[in-house]
Design an enzyme around this catalytic site. Structure first.
Site, short mmCIF file in Angstrom:
data_model
loop_
_atom_site.label_atom_id
_atom_site.label_comp_id
_atom_site.label_asym_id
_atom_site.label_seq_id
_atom_site.Cartn_x
_atom_site.Cartn_y
_atom_site.Cartn_z
N ARG A 54 0.86 -1.20 0.00
CA ARG A 54 0.00 0.00 0.00
C ARG A 54 0.88 1.24 0.00
NH1 ARG A 54 -1.72 2.12 4.59
NH2 ARG A 54 -2.24 0.14 5.58
N TYR A 106 -15.26 17.92 -15.33
CA TYR A 106 -15.66 16.52 -15.46
C TYR A 106 -16.76 16.25 -14.41
CZ TYR A 106 -15.31 11.45 -14.96
OH TYR A 106 -15.59 10.12 -14.87
N ASP A 178 -6.12 19.31 -14.01
CA ASP A 178 -6.49 17.99 -14.52
C ASP A 178 -6.06 17.94 -15.98
OD1 ASP A 178 -7.76 15.76 -15.59
OD2 ASP A 178 -9.55 15.98 -14.35
N LYS A 203 -7.52 6.95 -19.20
CA LYS A 203 -7.78 7.52 -20.52
C LYS A 203 -6.53 7.38 -21.41
CE LYS A 203 -11.55 8.40 -18.31
NZ LYS A 203 -11.81 9.64 -17.61
C1 LIG Z 1 -12.33 10.08 -16.37
C2 LIG Z 1 -11.91 11.37 -15.83
C3 LIG Z 1 -11.69 11.55 -14.46
C4 LIG Z 1 -11.93 10.45 -13.45
O1 LIG Z 1 -11.09 9.36 -13.66
P1 LIG Z 1 -11.46 7.82 -13.28
O2 LIG Z 1 -10.25 7.10 -13.70
O3 LIG Z 1 -12.70 7.49 -14.06
O4 LIG Z 1 -11.72 7.79 -11.82
C5 LIG Z 1 -11.26 12.80 -14.03
N1 LIG Z 1 -11.08 13.82 -14.89
C6 LIG Z 1 -11.29 13.69 -16.21
C7 LIG Z 1 -11.07 14.85 -17.12
C8 LIG Z 1 -11.72 12.47 -16.73
O5 LIG Z 1 -11.95 12.35 -18.04
#
Ligand SMILES: *Cc1c(COP(=O)(O)O)cnc(C)c1O
Length: 391
Positions: A54, A106, A178, A203
Site C-alpha cells: 500500500r 468533469y 487535470d 484515458k
Molecule cells: C475520467 C476522468 C476523471 C476520473 O477518472 P477515473 O479514472 O474514471 O476515476 C477525471 N477527470 C477527467 C477529465 C476524466 O476524463
C-alpha cells in the site's frame, strides 16, 4: 532503460525508456509485476526500500518515476482511479478551505466536490475560467487553491494555465490542473507554472480501455511527499498489475496521441461542413474562440471533440446508434473511437442547473477519436448523417 537526462531529450524517447527501476535478478527487459503485499527485512530496520505494497511497490514506483519525468515533476503518486487521485489531493486541505473550480468540470469531479467534500467543510466556487477576472474575483481569505481542467469536458473550453498560475502564485494559492484530456505529450502544466497535475490514467496514458487508474504529479518534493503520505494513509494507491498495464500503455503514448489528433482534426472539419451540425467544439479549428490560446499552451489539439446536432436528444440518439465504428460508450482516450451523449451519460452526475450553466444541452454529442484509419471513420459518420436525414 535509460533515463539519463543528457540522453533522453524528447518525450517520445522518455515514453519508451521510461523506467529507472530495473530487474537485476534476471535482467528482464520489461519490469515484472511485483505481485506481493509485503517485503521481508534483512534485519532490524534493514530492507531494500520496500515494506508493504500500500505504501510502495517496485512496479508502482516505476510508473510513478515515469509519470514524474513525463510531466516534469519532482514526484508522482499512482492511484487506483482518477477519482482516487483527486480525493487524495483534496486531502491536502483543512476544513474551512475554499477552492475555486471551473464551471464545466468533469462530472465526477463536480460530484466529489459538491456531494462529498462539501460535507467535510470544504467550500467551492464554480466560475467560468475563460475569463481570468472571474477567478480573481472569486478569491476569498480562506481560498487555498484553484482547480483547472483544460480543455474542459465536453465543450473543450480552455483555461490559460500560465495566467491562473501567475495569479495563484501572487496570492499564495495553489494551482491544480487535470491534464487528462491532453496528456503530457500535448500539454505540460507544471512547466506553465502549476503546482500539481492530476490524471485519470484510465484515458490516454493507459490508452487501451482495459484499466482504471489515476495519478497526481507535483512540482516540488515537499508536495510530492505530502501526497504520497496521503495516498498511503488513505489507501488510494493502485495495484502492481494496474501500474504495469499503464506502464505498458505509456510506451506508445506519443504515437497514439498523433493518431488521435489526426482523426479528431479530420472529424471536426467534416462535422463543421454538415448542415445538420449546429456547432463543433474542437480547439484545433480556427473558429474555436480560444484557438490562439490552444496554439500557445498546447503542442497539439488532442483527440476529443464534441458537436451540437440539430433535432435534440432524439436525433442525437438515432445518430449515435446508427454508427458502427464508433462504440456507444462513456470514457475516452482508448485506441477505439467512442461516442456518447454527455447530458444523459458522462455529465448526468451534474445537476440540471449546473449543466445549463456549463452550456451542455441535449443536442451535444461527444467523440473520443480513436486511432483507426481516418477514411473509415468519416465514411461511418457520413452514413449516419444520411440515415438521420432520411428519417
Ligand atoms: C475520467 C476522468 C476523471 C476520473 O477518472 P477515473 O479514472 O474514471 O476515476 C477525471 N477527470 C477527467 C477529465 C476524466 O476524463
Amino acid at each position: 532503460m535509460n533515463t539519463d537526462s543528457a540522453l533522453v531529450r524528447h518525450i517520445e524517447t522518455l515514453c519508451v525508456h521510461q523506467s529507472s527501476v530495473r530487474d537485476t535478478t534476471f535482467n528482464s527487459v520489461i519490469l515484472p509485476i511485483y505481485a506481493t503485499s509485503t517485503f521481508s527485512f534483512d534485519g532490524p530496520g534493514k530492507n531494500k526500500g520496500f515494506e508493504y505494497s500500500r505504501t510502495a511497490n517496485p512496479t508502482r514506483s516505476a510508473l510513478e518515476g515515469c509519470l514524474a519525468a513525463l510531466e516534469h515533476g519532482a514526484g508522482a503518486t499512482a492511484t487506483a482511479t482518477g477519482m482516487a487521485a483527486e480525493t487524495t489531493v483534496m486531502g491536502l486541505f483543512d476544513a474551512g478551505s475554499h477552492i475555486i473550480a471551473g464551471h464545466d468540470l468533469y462530472g465526477g469531479t463536480y460530484r466529489l466536490f459538491v456531494e462529498i467534500l462539501s460535507k467535510h467543510d470544504l467550500n467551492f466556487s464554480f466560475v467560468d475560467m475563460r475569463n481570468i477576472d472571474n477567478v480573481a474575483a472569486a478569491i476569498r481569505p480562506e481560498t487555498r487553491a484553484v482547480w483547472v481542467e483544460t480543455p474542459s469536458n465536453p465543450l473543450l473550453n480552455l483555461v490559460d494555465i500560465g495566467a491562473v498560475s501567475a495569479l495563484t502564485r501572487e496570492r499564495g494559492l495553489m494551482t491544480i490542473v487535470d491534464n487528462t484530456f491532453m496528456s503530457p505529450c500535448l500539454q505540460q502544466p507544471l512547466r506553465l507554472g502549476a503546482d500539481i497535475v492530476v490524471h485519470s490514467t484510465t484515458k490516454y496514458l493507459n490508452g487501451h480501455s482495459d484499466v482504471v487508474g489515476g495519478a497526481a504529479i507535483s512540482r516540488t518534493n515537499e508536495l510530492a511527499e505530502k501526497i504520497a503520505f496521503l495516498a498511503c494513509a488513505m489507501g488510494t494507491t493502485c495495484s502492481p498489475f494496474d501500474a504495469w498495464l499503464v506502464l505498458r500503455g505509456l510506451k506508445t503514448l506519443s504515437c497514439r496521441m498523433v493518431a488521435h489528433e489526426r482523426n479528431a482534426q479530420a472529424i471536426a472539419r467534416f462535422l463543421d461542413a454538415q448542415p445538420q451540425v449546429e456547432r463543433v467544439y474542437y480547439p484545433g479549428l480556427e473558429s474555436h474562440l480560444q484557438h490562439d490560446l490552444a496554439k500557445k499552451q498546447m503542442s497539439g489539439f488532442g483527440g476529443m471533440l464534441s458537436f451540437d446536432l440539430r433535432g435534440g436528444r432524439e436525433a442525437a440518439f438515432r445518430f449515435i446508434q446508427t454508427l458502427r465504428l464508433f462504440t456507444f460508450a462513456e470514457s475516452l482516450g482508448g485506441v477505439e473511437s467512442l461516442i456518447e451523449h454527455p447530458e444523459s451519460m458522462s455529465h448526468a452526475s451534474m445537476s440540471a442547473e449546473a449543466r445549463i450553466a456549463a452550456g451542455i444541452t441535449e443536442s451535444n454529442i461527444r467523440i473520443s477519436a480513436g486511432i483507426e484509419h481516418t477514411e473509415d471513420l468519416i465514411r461511418d459518420l457520413r452514413c449516419a448523417f444520411e440515415a438521420v436525414a432520411a428519417h
